[in-house]
Structure formats: structure tokens, C-alpha cells
Motif scaffolding. Structure first.
Motif, PDB file in Angstrom:
ATOM      1  N   UNK A 151       0.771  -1.236   0.000  1.00 60.91           N
ATOM      2  CA  UNK A 151       0.000   0.000   0.000  1.00 60.91           C
ATOM      3  C   UNK A 151       0.795   1.275   0.000  1.00 60.91           C
ATOM      4  N   UNK A 152       2.096   1.201   0.247  1.00 62.71           N
ATOM      5  CA  UNK A 152       2.906   2.426   0.298  1.00 62.71           C
ATOM      6  C   UNK A 152       4.289   2.162  -0.275  1.00 62.71           C
ATOM      7  N   UNK A 153       4.617   2.792  -1.385  1.00 59.07           N
ATOM      8  CA  UNK A 153       5.962   2.614  -1.947  1.00 59.07           C
ATOM      9  C   UNK A 153       7.033   3.036  -0.945  1.00 59.07           C
ATOM     10  N   UNK A 154       8.100   2.243  -0.880  1.00 59.49           N
ATOM     11  CA  UNK A 154       9.193   2.561   0.030  1.00 59.49           C
ATOM     12  C   UNK A 154       8.969   2.110   1.458  1.00 59.49           C
ATOM     13  N   UNK A 155       7.861   1.441   1.728  1.00 57.28           N
ATOM     14  CA  UNK A 155       7.569   0.955   3.084  1.00 57.28           C
ATOM     15  C   UNK A 155       8.199  -0.416   3.296  1.00 57.28           C
ATOM     16  N   UNK A 156       8.305  -0.875   4.555  1.00 55.39           N
ATOM     17  CA  UNK A 156       8.782  -2.241   4.781  1.00 55.39           C
ATOM     18  C   UNK A 156       7.954  -3.280   4.031  1.00 55.39           C
ATOM     19  N   UNK A 157       6.642  -3.075   3.927  1.00 59.37           N
ATOM     20  CA  UNK A 157       5.787  -4.016   3.187  1.00 59.37           C
ATOM     21  C   UNK A 157       6.226  -4.113   1.728  1.00 59.37           C
ATOM     22  N   UNK A 158       6.535  -2.975   1.143  1.00 60.36           N
ATOM     23  CA  UNK A 158       6.962  -2.935  -0.253  1.00 60.36           C
ATOM     24  C   UNK A 158       8.315  -3.626  -0.421  1.00 60.36           C
TER      25      UNK A 158
ATOM     26  N   UNK B  12       0.483  -2.156  -6.606  1.00 59.90           N
ATOM     27  CA  UNK B  12       0.404  -1.044  -5.668  1.00 59.90           C
ATOM     28  C   UNK B  12      -1.056  -0.643  -5.482  1.00 59.90           C
ATOM     29  N   UNK B  13      -1.491  -0.588  -4.245  1.00 61.48           N
ATOM     30  CA  UNK B  13      -2.854  -0.142  -3.930  1.00 61.48           C
ATOM     31  C   UNK B  13      -2.763   1.107  -3.048  1.00 61.48           C
ATOM     32  N   UNK B  14      -3.895   1.754  -2.838  1.00 58.90           N
ATOM     33  CA  UNK B  14      -3.902   2.990  -2.060  1.00 58.90           C
ATOM     34  C   UNK B  14      -4.105   2.674  -0.575  1.00 58.90           C
ATOM     35  N   UNK B  15      -3.060   2.133   0.001  1.00 55.76           N
ATOM     36  CA  UNK B  15      -3.108   1.819   1.421  1.00 55.76           C
ATOM     37  C   UNK B  15      -3.381   0.356   1.683  1.00 55.76           C
TER      38      UNK B  15
ATOM     39  N   UNK C 223      -5.699  -1.026   3.511  1.00 52.63           N
ATOM     40  CA  UNK C 223      -7.114  -1.407   3.406  1.00 52.63           C
ATOM     41  C   UNK C 223      -7.461  -1.775   1.973  1.00 52.63           C
ATOM     42  N   UNK C 224      -6.906  -1.027   1.018  1.00 57.74           N
ATOM     43  CA  UNK C 224      -7.164  -1.324  -0.400  1.00 57.74           C
ATOM     44  C   UNK C 224      -6.513  -2.640  -0.805  1.00 57.74           C
ATOM     45  N   UNK C 225      -5.328  -2.927  -0.252  1.00 59.32           N
ATOM     46  CA  UNK C 225      -4.667  -4.206  -0.533  1.00 59.32           C
ATOM     47  C   UNK C 225      -5.555  -5.358  -0.072  1.00 59.32           C
ATOM     48  N   UNK C 226      -6.097  -5.234   1.120  1.00 56.28           N
ATOM     49  CA  UNK C 226      -6.961  -6.284   1.670  1.00 56.28           C
ATOM     50  C   UNK C 226      -8.183  -6.501   0.785  1.00 56.28           C
ATOM     51  N   UNK C 227      -8.793  -5.427   0.333  1.00 54.03           N
ATOM     52  CA  UNK C 227      -9.975  -5.560  -0.526  1.00 54.03           C
ATOM     53  C   UNK C 227      -9.625  -6.243  -1.849  1.00 54.03           C
ATOM     54  N   UNK C 228      -8.454  -5.920  -2.392  1.00 55.19           N
ATOM     55  CA  UNK C 228      -8.016  -6.563  -3.633  1.00 55.19           C
ATOM     56  C   UNK C 228      -7.754  -8.056  -3.415  1.00 55.19           C
ATOM     57  N   UNK C 229      -7.252  -8.403  -2.240  1.00 57.73           N
ATOM     58  CA  UNK C 229      -7.027  -9.815  -1.935  1.00 57.73           C
ATOM     59  C   UNK C 229      -8.349 -10.566  -1.799  1.00 57.73           C
ATOM     60  N   UNK C 230      -9.302  -9.959  -1.127  1.00 56.17           N
ATOM     61  CA  UNK C 230     -10.602 -10.599  -0.962  1.00 56.17           C
ATOM     62  C   UNK C 230     -11.305 -10.776  -2.307  1.00 56.17           C
ATOM     63  N   UNK C 231     -10.998  -9.871  -3.248  1.00 62.53           N
ATOM     64  CA  UNK C 231     -11.598  -9.970  -4.585  1.00 62.53           C
ATOM     65  C   UNK C 231     -10.844 -10.939  -5.486  1.00 62.53           C
ATOM     66  N   UNK C 232      -9.714 -11.477  -4.991  1.00 65.09           N
ATOM     67  CA  UNK C 232      -8.955 -12.441  -5.767  1.00 65.09           C
ATOM     68  C   UNK C 232      -7.983 -11.845  -6.758  1.00 65.09           C
TER      69      UNK C 232
ATOM     70  N   UNK D 291      -5.198 -10.012  -5.830  1.00 64.15           N
ATOM     71  CA  UNK D 291      -3.869 -10.064  -5.227  1.00 64.15           C
ATOM     72  C   UNK D 291      -3.791 -11.348  -4.410  1.00 64.15           C
ATOM     73  N   UNK D 292      -2.664 -12.048  -4.517  1.00 66.36           N
ATOM     74  CA  UNK D 292      -2.526 -13.340  -3.832  1.00 66.36           C
ATOM     75  C   UNK D 292      -1.978 -13.211  -2.416  1.00 66.36           C
ATOM     76  N   UNK D 293      -1.064 -12.260  -2.202  1.00 63.99           N
ATOM     77  CA  UNK D 293      -0.377 -12.196  -0.909  1.00 63.99           C
ATOM     78  C   UNK D 293       0.088 -10.789  -0.615  1.00 63.99           C
ATOM     79  N   UNK D 294       0.418 -10.551   0.640  1.00 62.20           N
ATOM     80  CA  UNK D 294       0.991  -9.257   1.038  1.00 62.20           C
ATOM     81  C   UNK D 294       1.763  -9.444   2.333  1.00 62.20           C
ATOM     82  N   UNK D 295       2.626  -8.474   2.614  1.00 64.32           N
ATOM     83  CA  UNK D 295       3.221  -8.332   3.932  1.00 64.32           C
ATOM     84  C   UNK D 295       2.442  -7.209   4.608  1.00 64.32           C
TER      85      UNK D 295
END
Length: 362
Positions: A196-203, A221-224, A226-235, A237-241
């Protein structure tokens, strides 16, 4: 003067006391000088010994009247959100403990460097502090910043850690980090990571996880978070940190699955989830944290006072409960431990940045 002439004989052990004058004669000649010498000695001792015991640490700060005016806590995040809520909780508690108002000053922008620059250039009297996150150790490896993290700041204390969990879509069959990595390497085009944030530990961890995989793994890249989670629930995005706060409700409902956690130890938020290091995946030891820093050259006594007050705040049961509800783990830290973490984790992030950049070179 018989008494003087007898001094050499005294050293040779051959003194003749018969020639000494009467006692009153001796007292008349020597008493005034002795009195003067005694008075001089007393005056010297009075000057050499302080009137009160030496004062150090928090007592010294109180004698310096710190703080003596309202304080500012500069925050590189917009109002609202978990980080801002933590900063406001700290400001509220510190205001009560220090006896002066601590204002939260939100300075978002430029990936946190705007807020950092304000504090780096502030007076070193302890009245202007920075509330920042681990991203500030990463940013210098991505672009020029107007300060040096080690040279221009004095670490006070980390207050909370944000363990990042390797989270996957629960519809996928993988249950362990090893199974996930095997599947990704064998068929990289079928899976993706989001952040959700470029340059973050997650990225950076997402980039690090796909290094060296031929044909690449899509990074979205999603907008935060929360947006990453919604994309995962929609199928899509497969994974995230992701932080525990972002995914905890979906994990409980069965939509997402935790299979690993970054850092050196398991998280008390999900103690059954193994660290990636336990699973044989190296390079995920650096943690995400929130901490308080002061400008460089802030007096040691002031830094110690602030660290003591922060430690007391973080020991409060209500504070721990509120942070845990937000998906954070409270941390009781010291300036020395914080400084050590900055040095070691800066090195770890730079190694990751180097490896990722090397992989991305044509």
C-alpha cells in the motif's frame, strides 16, 4: 632558634630537648600562624565541596526547568489512522506527566521527510520531538533526504512494533511459507504481491521475496493497506506483507490466512504463526516500529527524562490494551537500544535495497 636547629638532629634521631624554650613562648610564636592556616584550610574545603549533592538524570532536568513551555510532537502522517492515533495518545499522556501541553503537529508529505526536516532543524532543547516509523531508515536508500538519520537525530525510545505478516488468500491451498515460496517459484505468473505504500517495509519485503525469480512475480500497488486487503478478498492479489490491524478481521472470518511473520521472534498478536526465519527464509529480521526522536545534541539528561516518561506511559495497562486493539505490540525501550536498532536495521534495509536493485537491473 633552638627548635629550628634541632630539625636536622630529629632526622638523625639525636634530638636534645633540654634546649627547647618554654611552652608559652612556643604558643605565642606559633599559635597565630596556625590559626591562619586552619582558617585558610576551612575556606578551601568550603569551595571544593559542593553545598548540595550532585544532581543527574531526571533530577538535573527538573533543576533545569524542563519543560518550561508547550511542546510539539511532529508527526509525518495525516490526521486519522493508526499512526496518528498512537501519536495523540502519547501526547495526551506526556502532557499530563510533564505538566505542559504537547501539541500534535501533522506534517505529511515527501514520504515523511518533511516532518523529519522540521525536527532536524529544531532547537535541541527537547521541546520539539519527532514521532516517526521505520520507513525513515529506508527512504535515504531510495532518494536524497535533507538530513542524516544517525547524525541529525537523538533516539529517545521506540514505543511500539508493527509485525508484518505474510498473508495469503485463504482460497489458496498453501499453509506454510515453504509451500508458498515453492508454488510461486514454480509458476510465478499465477501469483502476485500487493503493498500500500511505496518505500515501506511491506513494499521492500515484497520486492525481496520475488528477487531472482525468472519472469517475475507481479507486484501491485494499492492505495493503502485497506485497499490491498480488498483486492485480496476480490482475488486480484494473492499475498501481502501486512500489519495485523489491517487483516485481523478477515483472518478471523476465514478470508485471509497468516502463514509467517517478519522479525526475530513470533508476535504475541498471533503466537502460533512462525517467523519466516524459523521457516528457513533469511533476510526478514528488520521490524516495523514507531518511535520518538529528538534533534541532535539534545542534552542527555533531557533525553533520559523523556525516555523514563515514555517507559512509564507504555507500562500503563490502558495504553497496552489500546495499542494491541490497533494491531500493535507495545515496546518499553531505551535511548541506547533504539540507537543500536537504528544502526543495525539501517544496514539490513540497505542490504535488501541493494539486492532488489541488483535483481531489477537489466
Amino acid at each position: 632558634m633552638t627548635e629550628v636547629r634541632n630539625m636536622p638532629h630529629l632526622w638523625r634521631g639525636k634530638v636534645k630537648f633540654a634546649s627547647w624554650p618554654s611552652a608559652w613562648t612556643v604558643l605565642g610564636r606559633w599559635l597565630p600562624p596556625l590559626v591562619c592556616l586552619y582558617a585558610l584550610g576551612c575556606a578551601t574545603a568550603a569551595l571544593a565541596v559542593p553545598a548540595t549533592p550532585a544532581v543527574t538524570g531526571p533530577q538535573l532536568v527538573r533543576s533545569m526547568s524542563f519543560p518550561n513551555r508547550p511542546m510539539r510532537l511532529i508527526v509525518p502522517f495525516p490526521a486519522g489512522g493508526v499512526a496518528d492515533a498512537v501519536a495523540r495518545l502519547l501526547a495526551e499522556r506526556l502532557s499530563a506527566r510533564l505538566g505542559v501541553q504537547m501539541e500534535v503537529d501533522n506534517r505529511p508529505g515527501a514520504a515523511g521527510t518533511t516532518a523529519g526536516d522540521v525536527v532536524a532543524k529544531a532547537s535541541s532543547d527537547g521541546h520539539t520531538l519527532l514521532f516517526h516509523q521505520a520507513n525513515m531508515l529506508i527512504q535515504p536508500g531510495l532518494e536524497p533526504v535533507p538530513y542524516d538519520v544517525v547524525r541529525d537525530f537523538t533516539p529517545v525510545a521506540r514505543v511500539a512494533t508493527t509485525p508484518l505478516f505474510l498473508v495469503i488468500d485463504a482460497r489458496l491451498p498453501m499453509r506454510t511459507p515453504e509451500q508458498w515460496m515453492t508454488a510461486v517459484k514454480s509458476n510465478p505468473g499465477s501469483y502476485s504481491y500487493g503493498y500500500g505504500q511505496p518505500g515501506s517495509p511491506s513494499h521492500l519485503y515484497a520486492e525481496y521475496a520475488v528477487r531472482g525469480i525468472r519472469n517475475g512475480v507481479p507486484l501491485v500497488t494499492a492505495k493503502g493497506e485497506a485497499a490491498v486487503v480488498q483486492e485480496m478478498l476480490a482475488g486480484r492479489i494473492s499475498a501481502c506483507f501486512c500489519s495485523f490491524a489491517a487483516v485481523q478481521s478477515q483472518v478471523r472470518s476465514g478470508g485471509l490466512r497468516l502463514i509467517g511473520v517478519t522479525g526475530m521472534a513470533r508476535s504475541p498478536l498471533a503466537p502460533l504463526v512462525p517467523t519466516l526465519q524459523e521457516s528457513g527464509l533469511e533476510g526478514y529480521a528488520a521490524s516495523a516500529w514507531f518511535g520518538v526522536m529528538a534533534p541532535a545534541k539534545t542534552p542527555r539528561a533531557i533525553v533520559s527524562r523523556l525516555a523514563v516518561e515514555l517507559d512509564t506511559v507504555m507500562a500503563e495497562r490502558e495504553v497496552r490494551s489500546r495499542l494491541q486493539a490497533a494491531g500493535l505490540t507495545t515496546l518499553r525501550d531505551s535511548p541506547e537500544a533504539f540507537a543500536t536498532a537504528i544502526r543495525s536495521e539501517s544496514f539490513q534495509w540497505q542490504v535488501i535495497l541493494r539486492d532488489v536493485s541488483h535483481v531489477q537491473e537489466p
